[in-house]
Enzyme design. Structure first.
Site, short mmCIF file in Angstrom:
data_model
loop_
_atom_site.label_atom_id
_atom_site.label_comp_id
_atom_site.label_asym_id
_atom_site.label_seq_id
_atom_site.Cartn_x
_atom_site.Cartn_y
_atom_site.Cartn_z
N GLU A 1 0.83 -1.20 0.00
CA GLU A 1 0.00 0.00 0.00
C GLU A 1 0.87 1.25 0.00
OE1 GLU A 1 -2.89 2.35 3.16
OE2 GLU A 1 -2.60 0.18 3.38
N ASP B 1 0.87 3.83 -3.12
CA ASP B 1 0.50 5.23 -2.92
C ASP B 1 1.45 6.15 -3.68
OD1 ASP B 1 -0.83 7.49 -1.38
OD2 ASP B 1 1.21 7.69 -0.64
N ASP C 1 -7.34 1.11 0.13
CA ASP C 1 -6.01 0.66 0.55
C ASP C 1 -5.56 -0.53 -0.29
OD1 ASP C 1 -6.19 2.59 2.51
OD2 ASP C 1 -6.70 1.19 4.12
N GLU D 1 -4.42 0.61 -3.69
CA GLU D 1 -3.03 1.11 -3.64
C GLU D 1 -2.06 -0.07 -3.61
OE1 GLU D 1 -3.32 5.43 -1.42
OE2 GLU D 1 -3.13 3.63 -0.18
#
Length: 259
Positions: free
Chosen positions: A62, A66, A131, A134
């Protein structure tokens, strides 16, 4: 050619065929390293415990995803809006990569049906799909490389599922929204804004700190006092996790005696 030949085999045979099908159906390709994608689906509430006692979940992927999403989104906006300034591009990027937006993209893709989480994951449950999205992009980056994830995000996901017009026209008066929320929930909000004395004379910079019941909860900067306060108000919801928000409000309630 090899991938083309292996695609039907991986989808239909072997212990991981269900995972190969998930990735192929969601994103249109068959992975090299399926273990990355399997891990990307594991929310921290359902962490796997290894023999040495370590817990593994999708948080590291994650984190990587990101950064990848932000980089690709910056490229995308830069190309789509050649005449817009930095302020516009920064705000639009923030909207695209926000928790709410990524959560919506995950649901539209159908990723939410495959995320593994424990029952009663708590307040963070609302954003576990974003989440996981990502984490998936982090997995794609490691498995296929930056150019591939760039094309996947822009050509398949953003062009197909993202409404840029709606995002650019969406409400952006974050200061008013924050003030209204605080008034509704009986919390005192204030904005501490000042001029940066070290800034260049021809480029003034203002810094703002948002305080809720005397606690610092957000920060922002801008070319004007108004812009700095808007950025600070936006940061309150944008850069705090749900767990932090819950913890903050619990602490505020204890300090103000509302519980």
């Amino acid at each position: 050619m090899i991938d083309f030949l292996l695609r039907p085999w991986r989808r239909n045979f072997g212990p991981d065929k269900a995972y190969y099908r998930i990735i192929d159906d969601l994103f249109g390709f068959v992975p090299h390293n399926i273990e990355l994608y399997k891990l990307a689906l594991v929310h921290k509430s359902a962490s796997l415990v290894l023999e040495d006692g370590r817990s593994i979940n999708n948080e590291r992927l994650e984190y990587l995803g990101d950064a990848v999403i932000e980089a690709v989104t910056s490229d995308y906006i830069f190309i789509e809006y050649p005449d817009r300034d930095e302020g516009f591009m920064t705000k639009l990027r923030s909207k695209i990569v926000s928790r709410q937006s990524l959560n919506g993209l995950a649901v539209k893709l159908g990723l939410d049906a495959h995320v593994i989480s424990a029952n009663g994951a708590g307040i963070a449950q609302k954003h576990i799909y974003g989440d996981a999205f990502e984490a998936m992009m982090g997995a794609v980056y490691l498995d296929q490389g930056y150019d591939f994830v760039n094309r996947l995000l822009i050509n398949r996901i953003y062009f197909g599922l993202l409404d840029l017009e709606e995002l650019t026209e969406s409400e952006n008066d974050f200061k008013s929204r924050l003030i209204e929320w605080c008034q509704k929930n009986r919390h005192k909000v204030s904005f501490r804004t000042g001029f940066d004395k070290e800034a260049a004379p021809n480029h003034p910079v203002f810094h703002c700190t948002v305080l809720v019941d005397g606690m610092e909860v957000g920060h922002g900067a801008g070319d004007s006092k108004k812009e700095a306060e808007q950025h600070a108000a936006f940061s309150v919801s944008q850069y705090m996790t749900d767990e932090q928000c819950a913890s903050l409000l619990d602490k505020v309630d204890r300090l103000t005696g509302t519980k």
